[in-house]
Enzyme design. Structure first.
Site, PDB file in Angstrom:
ATOM      1  N   HIS A 275       0.827  -1.210   0.000  1.00  0.00           N
ATOM      2  CA  HIS A 275       0.000   0.000   0.000  1.00  0.00           C
ATOM      3  C   HIS A 275       0.861   1.260   0.000  1.00  0.00           C
ATOM      4  O   HIS A 275       1.991   1.252   0.485  1.00  0.00           O
ATOM      5  CB  HIS A 275      -1.034   0.001   1.136  1.00  0.00           C
ATOM      6  CG  HIS A 275      -0.517   0.250   2.514  1.00  0.00           C
ATOM      7  ND1 HIS A 275      -1.027  -0.399   3.620  1.00  0.00           N
ATOM      8  CD2 HIS A 275       0.437   1.071   3.013  1.00  0.00           C
ATOM      9  CE1 HIS A 275      -0.413   0.030   4.715  1.00  0.00           C
ATOM     10  NE2 HIS A 275       0.488   0.923   4.374  1.00  0.00           N
TER      11      HIS A 275
ATOM     12  N   GLU B 153      -5.021   0.561  -0.218  1.00  0.00           N
ATOM     13  CA  GLU B 153      -4.765  -0.862  -0.048  1.00  0.00           C
ATOM     14  C   GLU B 153      -4.834  -1.564  -1.407  1.00  0.00           C
ATOM     15  O   GLU B 153      -5.302  -0.989  -2.388  1.00  0.00           O
ATOM     16  CB  GLU B 153      -5.824  -1.451   0.902  1.00  0.00           C
ATOM     17  CG  GLU B 153      -5.881  -0.798   2.288  1.00  0.00           C
ATOM     18  CD  GLU B 153      -4.745  -1.243   3.216  1.00  0.00           C
ATOM     19  OE1 GLU B 153      -3.753  -1.831   2.747  1.00  0.00           O
ATOM     20  OE2 GLU B 153      -4.855  -0.990   4.433  1.00  0.00           O
TER      21      GLU B 153
HETATM   22  C1  F6R Z   1       1.676   6.793   6.433  1.00  0.00           C
HETATM   23  C2  F6R Z   1       1.180   5.956   5.358  1.00  0.00           C
HETATM   24  C3  F6R Z   1       1.553   4.522   5.203  1.00  0.00           C
HETATM   25  C4  F6R Z   1       2.972   4.191   5.639  1.00  0.00           C
HETATM   26  C5  F6R Z   1       3.237   2.709   5.466  1.00  0.00           C
HETATM   27  C6  F6R Z   1       4.589   2.316   6.020  1.00  0.00           C
HETATM   28  O1  F6R Z   1       1.176   8.105   6.333  1.00  0.00           O
HETATM   29  O2  F6R Z   1       0.433   6.442   4.606  1.00  0.00           O
HETATM   30  O3  F6R Z   1       1.377   4.157   3.866  1.00  0.00           O
HETATM   31  O4  F6R Z   1       3.878   4.937   4.889  1.00  0.00           O
HETATM   32  O5  F6R Z   1       2.253   1.968   6.115  1.00  0.00           O
HETATM   33  O6  F6R Z   1       4.587   2.526   7.404  1.00  0.00           O
HETATM   34  P1  F6R Z   1       5.889   2.344   8.294  1.00  0.00           P
HETATM   35  O7  F6R Z   1       6.825   3.423   7.883  1.00  0.00           O
HETATM   36  O8  F6R Z   1       5.427   2.507   9.715  1.00  0.00           O
HETATM   37  O9  F6R Z   1       6.431   0.982   7.999  1.00  0.00           O
END
Ligand code: F6R
Length: 247
Positions: free
Chosen positions: A133, A138
């Protein structure tokens, strides 16, 4: 799509910072698209060290949970304020996130879409989910989507539960920029670190452009750079024309 693989996550953040600094050196009032989550935290620490460069920018964030107000410690408003905005002295009126409360969801989405059409990103920072995503788009989100409400998948709820006291507290819906709002950015920087992202990174770069992997659409953007640490890049083939390995 350009891909650079670095020895560690600190170097990934450093490179993302250099690229952002270049944007704001050319245009101090640039519109910068920001993300939440764990991955950009190192970058935000570095931006704070260079805060004078970021005082005049406008920011637009990718997403917000439905039902969480900006004072809720788990909201993305709160995250951005505590991890970046309050440290760089940026005018609050120039920082924008979708609102997760305060009107009908349809109206909140429309408002954010309007704001984005008046504030096209010069650069958009993106993380990637372990299911491919981008923002909260998603798998199977249409590539032509604009800001909309999403039901979060069980895998995203599980991934995000580490930031909440209990998994039952994780909201099940979010408002997110759509994929076409992201693709409208003049340039895009994806940052991904850690083994848990390796498959999604492989699908984004080497897979078919397909709504099963939302991030795969980034192959069609004309100015997208992917910054990886070695773990996140570990499934990529040894030789790819667009990959630059930086040890
Ligand atoms: C955050 C967002 C998400 C994250 C992704 C990765 O604003 O939109 O798409 O970028 O879920 O999250 P982390 O960096 O926590 O692994």
């Amino acid at each position: 799509m350009k891909v650079q693989i670095f020895a560690n996550d600190q170097q990934v953040a450093q490179q993302a910072l250099s690229m952002l600094n270049e944007v704001v050196e050319n245009n101090p009032t640039a519109v910068i698209g920001l993300a939440t989550g764990s991955t950009p935290l190192q970058l935000y620490k570095l931006m704070i060290e260079h805060k004078d460069k970021y005082r005049q920018v406008t920011t637009v964030n990718l997403d917000e949970y439905v039902g969480l107000g900006e004072d809720d410690v788990n909201s993305y408003h709160y995250y951005m304020h505590s991890n970046l905005f309050r440290h760089i002295g940026i005018d609050k009126d120039k920082t924008h996130l979708p609102q997760g409360v305060g009107g009908s969801l349809a109206k909140l989405c429309q408002d954010y879409n309007r704001l984005l059409s008046n504030n096209r990103q010069d650069v958009q920072i993106l993380g990637i989910g372990s299911n491919g995503h981008i923002a909260f788009n998603e798998p199977y989100t249409p590539f032509d989507s604009v800001t909309h409400v999403v039901d979060l998948t069980p895998s995203t709820i599980a991934d995000n539960s580490r930031l909440f006291d209990r998994i039952e507290d994780v909201p099940t819906q979010a408002i997110t920029m759509g994929i076409s709002n992201i693709m409208a950015s003049k340039s895009i920087i994806v940052i991904a670190t850690g083994k848990a992202k390796a498959q999604a990174v492989y699908d984004m770069i080497c897979g078919q452009v397909d709504e099963r992997c939302p991030a795969s659409i980034l192959q069609r953007h004309n100015n997208c750079t992917v910054l990886l640490d070695q773990d996140a890049g570990s499934l990529l083939p040894a030789h790819l024309d667009n990959v630059k390995y930086i040890a």
